[in-house]
Design an enzyme around this catalytic site. Structure first.
Site, PDB file in Angstrom:
ATOM      1  N   GLN A   1     -54.531  28.364 -18.195  1.00 40.87           N
ATOM      2  CA  GLN A   1     -54.357  27.454 -19.244  1.00 40.87           C
ATOM      3  C   GLN A   1     -55.757  26.765 -19.832  1.00 40.87           C
ATOM      4  OE1 GLN A   1     -52.496  23.621 -17.400  1.00 40.87           O
ATOM      5  NE2 GLN A   1     -54.478  22.905 -16.855  1.00 40.87           N
TER       6      GLN A   1
ATOM      7  N   GLU B   1     -19.080  22.683 -23.948  1.00 40.33           N
ATOM      8  CA  GLU B   1     -18.301  23.388 -22.741  1.00 40.33           C
ATOM      9  C   GLU B   1     -17.996  24.896 -22.652  1.00 40.33           C
ATOM     10  OE1 GLU B   1     -14.441  21.218 -22.192  1.00 40.33           O
ATOM     11  OE2 GLU B   1     -13.353  23.260 -21.602  1.00 40.33           O
TER      12      GLU B   1
ATOM     13  N   THR C   1     -15.819  24.555 -16.888  1.00 35.66           N
ATOM     14  CA  THR C   1     -14.390  24.358 -16.575  1.00 35.66           C
ATOM     15  C   THR C   1     -14.045  24.944 -14.867  1.00 35.66           C
ATOM     16  OG1 THR C   1     -13.871  26.577 -17.260  1.00 35.66           O
ATOM     17  CG2 THR C   1     -13.741  24.527 -18.890  1.00 35.66           C
TER      18      THR C   1
ATOM     19  N   GLY D   1      -4.366  20.025 -13.742  1.00 31.26           N
ATOM     20  CA  GLY D   1      -4.570  21.327 -13.558  1.00 31.26           C
ATOM     21  C   GLY D   1      -2.877  21.876 -13.700  1.00 31.26           C
TER      22      GLY D   1
ATOM     23  N   ALA E   1      -3.596  13.524 -12.668  1.00 30.40           N
ATOM     24  CA  ALA E   1      -5.017  13.379 -12.799  1.00 30.40           C
ATOM     25  C   ALA E   1      -5.344  11.944 -12.192  1.00 30.40           C
ATOM     26  CB  ALA E   1      -5.694  13.706 -14.173  1.00 30.40           C
TER      27      ALA E   1
ATOM     28  N   PRO F   1       1.596  18.157 -23.770  1.00 36.38           N
ATOM     29  CA  PRO F   1       3.129  19.057 -24.074  1.00 36.38           C
ATOM     30  C   PRO F   1       3.956  18.605 -23.049  1.00 36.38           C
ATOM     31  CG  PRO F   1       1.112  20.766 -23.365  1.00 36.38           C
ATOM     32  CD  PRO F   1       0.569  18.908 -23.632  1.00 36.38           C
TER      33      PRO F   1
END
Lengths: 645, 645
Positions: free
Chosen positions: B486, B64, B95, B159, B176, B203
């Site tokens: 190459q 992340e 994020t 959010g 969400a 929470p």
């Protein structure tokens, strides 16, 4: 085949890039070729080919045929197309006889013979068409059909009036020029148009000069080139050509050459064309008129010397031959002139079709390698042909098997011959093994007959297959009945006489391939053995009911032939495709019954043996992916037999 | 990479073929893969990849990141994507911070960073998105933009509410789950959706159980998998996972791992997430809170042991890392766990993009080999990407040069560094030759600085180019200023560590390639020499005005890299294409000015020297078609110098 020209593109590039000298923008109108041009011929119109050959100072020839009377004669004519096509004619043409239903779907019609030449034999073809005594609708219908079939060139003729007392029809088609105008009106620039020229003047014309004026009208109405009536003296043609140029005819004029092949055919032709045979020729022929060989030899001599004179004049670039559907005299003249060019080099490993919609086609499943005409037939309805990759194209289905028994896909040999080759009476599966083995070895069977074809192979073994002969013989004897195979090739020059194809300077490659019918007992053992070769060998194993066992990743096609050429993208003309294998399976199993079992009486033991094989055997194909190593497929088969013992 | 599964297709095949036991018809609904599946990853959705890895017992990780604050930080973050992408994350996620204009076109926005990760770094990417306090139209707009940019995965979040006293809006996006439903309503199954899980309960949730019920709602509304908030003890996660399963959540649940990297970052994170640090961790950390290294070492130890316990439980298949945009700690944890997998094997010789519309792309011009991000940028508007063959696709133009100066396509080095490498003051063309030579040799220039990048090469020399080092040095010293090359390769295993690519069991090939700037004097001699190599060497020679000299047949592309694999069609990922060479030419010449000349004052001699080269030199590319032989391009250059002497 190689077209390595130095292009200096400053003109077009700088106009695009003007004002971008600090590199502030790139061009928006980039154009790309839609397909790698392996074979320029496939992408040019006939008139462009003619021009290119003329510019290159490259002399060419073309061949005229008339439609056959019977289906058997048609099969023979098509074989002749394949054989004479090998000499490299720029085109062939097929005549049109209004009395013979020339636009029909009959296997002997002009239309269908021309269709076969284009699509199945890959020959650039001109279809003759006459207009007199026909309606506009009829003519448009014929032209539309010709276009649909992929024909791109028409020889526009008046044709002989039906009755003696012919009169012009008002607004009708009275002269070839009317047909030329009609084609250009209705089909724009689609067709290349050829018209006839008469070095001595048309027998019905008011005068030689009037006939020249008619010819000029035909050209100015839209004809692209002229083929002349036959003539007997080179100076006849050269004078005619100068006279044409003098009145402003600038298109190519191709002399029609008639090698005298016999007394009677000469007399008949002369009568029809109202020409007179010059005295010096009569003087030679009359005394030997009953000696066909002597006349033909004289005819060849005469044609060779006339053609040489024409070519040496510098005014003639191509020669058109009236073959009368015969091979020997024309081929001999061409060989002696040095313009018969059997190029063993193939643009692709398989024979390409000349249909415009197949122009981009450059990849096919390997399964039909020995039955290319069947493949073309079964895919004739496709709108797009795979180009670059097999897997890319959308998914058109293969044509139904039931309508594929076109006369020219049938065996060329009559029933009695097939029975001699494949056995009047079969006594068991082993008799079948023996037939396969004799086909491979080329040795006579127990009754003293050579097996020169099989239901899955129209022709004797390919030179390439000969490379595998010993191994093939061994496995066929033991019931691995092979119908298709190729050796592995790790970078041979593209000019290699046996496995080469494509432009020179390239390298060709192959993965080893083996395809065979075999019993379920052998398949069971084979599957055990294949576990050992899991990553190296891809397999597809299917029976007539469609039970299918494969380790192909995501059912993807496997490229088994490819070529690397200077300045081109990779070409990979053959693949093992899991999906089309199921369509091929139907055909391959059906051939047991249709071509072999049906030779025998119903309920006869011979028929039941073939039926048993059809019902119970599996069709197997194996690819050895490790092309730089020694082919492991023989070891796979060896291991299988070992496991069985 | 290889996907060799044995398919037994009897079911589907026999149903198709029923009733065709006598082979009377073939199936009409054949389906074909549209492209060879070289790399399964490119064709799977994230949830499918997850499932496949889980089924294979193959542990994975994800990373992340948050969006950077400045453009410079963005350039660094993108380099980090490239470096950490090399370890093989299953995906990364970016994020979303509503305050930071996350959906804008700014180079630092979440949207654009995620876009870069997908399209330019080829990483499977999840874009976070929050919904609270936003209108339906805003959200739909963001999702449409994400889809347009090729993003395929959304992490749906509520959010943080804007104010302290947040209240539910009627018909608004309050949770969400509303966003999950909206995505499924408006975009059907297009996106894979991830939601957040809270091993200790959210929470703000009424209770742990109530939070589990909310999670279940999100999953049942259409989420595909769950990533959890960070936690400090493995048993926290394992209990949470069992509780989820107990109430019927069956989708993958991925533990969020936070390697402690410093005292302050830990305190801040804990405050934000309202989590409590367990006493046993506090006891270790408090005494060493000023010793960053000690804390990081402890954080790595702790993360490794927790991850081991999770993986050993058998319930965890993937680990999600909160990197805080840092590299060291996470990489170390991953390496110690043994799930950091730097696979030197590439699916194709160039880095693929993860945009869905580029899924089929498998061929590119060789010119952008050292500037792949520029190539992706300049072709981003294309609707179709060439697949199988370059020449097959229609003709979309390359993006204008003027809008290509995206920040991440600019040089990563600041002006002062570039001046040290490329010269504070140039005294003539020879000073330029010297810069090129130092870049090749890796030796310091006369001022003691190493030249680690050039305008045409963002990165140090490729390992493959090292194979040609000695020859390259020699020719650069003499004014053949090479920018791409190459060696030829004649069938090396696809697993070769230097030149290999694609699935194992295959063989790779290359034609030798050399591309350079050089003076018109050398070009004149070169053209004389090239006549001797006419069929063997293809060349394109162009100046900034677009004057273009080439011997490419019909302006066709030349395949210079290709691979042959088991059970697949030929793959040819790089071509020398005459048409796109003209677009590359604009870019290659512009780089002289934009990246080099502009380092110097206007009218300064240094600037005029570069301007002179830009205005007068030619860009040349050469291909040696005879790949099985020794590369002749060095001889071509040698002959050219000899002719000049």
């Amino acid at each position: 085949m190689v077209n390595e020209v130095q292009h200096t593109c400053s003109a077009s590039s700088s106009s695009k890039s003007d004002g971008s000298s600090s590199g502030s923008e790139s061009s928006k109108d980039n154009s790309r070729c839609s397909t790698p041009v392996l074979d320029t011929d496939r992408h040019e119109r006939l008139r462009e080919k003619m021009r290119r050959r003329q510019d290159a100072g490259d002399k060419w020839f073309s061949l005229e045929f008339f439609p056959p009377r019977t289906a058997n004669a048609a099969v023979n004519l098509i074989s002749r197309f394949d054989r004479m096509g090998a000499g490299g004619p720029l085109f062939i043409d097929v005549t049109w006889h209004p009395a013979g239903d020339p636009g029909s779907d009959k296997e002997t019609s002009s239309m269908i013979i021309a269709n076969t030449a284009v699509n199945y034999c890959g020959l650039e073809t001109i279809l003759h068409m006459t207009c007199c005594n026909q309606t506009k609708d009829d003519i448009t219908g014929h032209l539309q059909k010709a276009k649909r079939l992929g024909l791109k060139n028409i020889m526009a003729l008046r044709g002989d009036p039906a009755g003696e007392e012919w009169e012009e029809e008002v607004d009708g088609f009275n002269y070839a020029v009317d047909l030329v105008k009609h084609i250009r009106n209705e089909f724009d620039d689609y067709f290349d148009i050829c018209v006839a020229g008469y070095p001595k003047g048309h027998p019905e014309a008011e005068s030689y000069e009037a006939d020249l004026r008619h010819l000029k009208e035909k050209v100015f109405a839209g004809a692209d080139f002229i083929i002349t009536q036959l003539f007997f003296r080179p100076e006849t043609f050269l004078k005619f050509m100068k006279d044409c140029q003098a009145i402003g005819i600038t298109c190519p004029i191709i002399p029609g050459i008639f090698p005298i092949q016999g007394y009677h055919s000469l007399r008949q032709l002369v009568k029809l064309s109202k020409l007179e045979v010059p005295q010096e020729i009569k003087d030679v022929i009359e005394p030997i008129k009953d000696n066909d060989a002597a006349i033909r030899n004289y005819g060849v001599e005469l044609a060779v010397s006339m053609c040489r004179e024409l070519l040496d004049s510098g005014m003639v670039h191509g020669l058109h031959f009236y073959t009368l559907n015969r091979e020997v005299a024309t081929t001999e003249v061409l060989k002696r002139l040095g313009i018969w060019k059997e190029d063993p080099r193939r643009p692709l490993p398989w024979a390409v079709s000349a249909h415009p919609k197949r122009r981009v086609e450059d990849v096919r499943p390997i399964f039909w390698a020995s039955r290319p005409k069947s493949y073309i037939y079964r895919t004739q309805e496709w709108d797009d042909f795979p180009n670059g990759r097999w897997g890319n194209s959308s998914s058109p289905a293969f044509g139904e098997l039931k309508d594929y028994y076109l006369f020219y896909l049938k065996s060329k040999s009559p029933r009695e011959e097939l029975l001699k080759m494949w056995g009047e009476e079969l006594t068991g599966e082993e008799s079948v093994f023996e037939v396969f083995t004799c086909y491979i070895t080329g040795e006579p069977n127990r009754n003293g007959y050579k097996v020169t074809c099989m239901p899955w192979n129209d022709d004797p073994l390919a030179t390439e297959t000969n490379l595998l002969k010993d191994q093939l013989e061994k496995v066929n004897r033991r019931g691995i009945l092979t119908i298709n195979s190729q050796p592995n090739i790790n970078g041979k020059p593209s000019t290699d006489p046996i496995v080469g194809w494509g432009p020179s300077g390239g390298y060709v490659f192959q993965k080893a391939y083996l395809e065979f019918f075999t019993s379920s007992e052998i398949v069971t053992a084979l599957l055990k053995v294949l576990k050992k070769y899991e990553l190296r060998v891809n397999y597809h194993i299917v029976n007539v009911k469609g039970q299918n066992i494969t380790n192909a990743p995501d059912l993807q096609p496997n490229a088994v032939t490819w070529g690397i050429f200077p300045g081109r993208e990779i070409i990979q003309p053959t693949v093992v495709d899991p999906v089309s294998f199921l369509s091929w399976k139907d055909e391959a199993f059906a051939l047991w019954i249709e071509q072999w079992a049906k030779l025998y009486e119903e309920e006869s033991p011979s028929r039941m043996i073939i039926q048993y094989i059809h019902d119970n055997y599996y069709l197997v194909n194996l690819v050895d992916n490790d092309f730089p190593l020694e082919n492991c497929l023989w070891q796979v088969v060896e291991d299988t037999f070992e496991l069985l013992n």
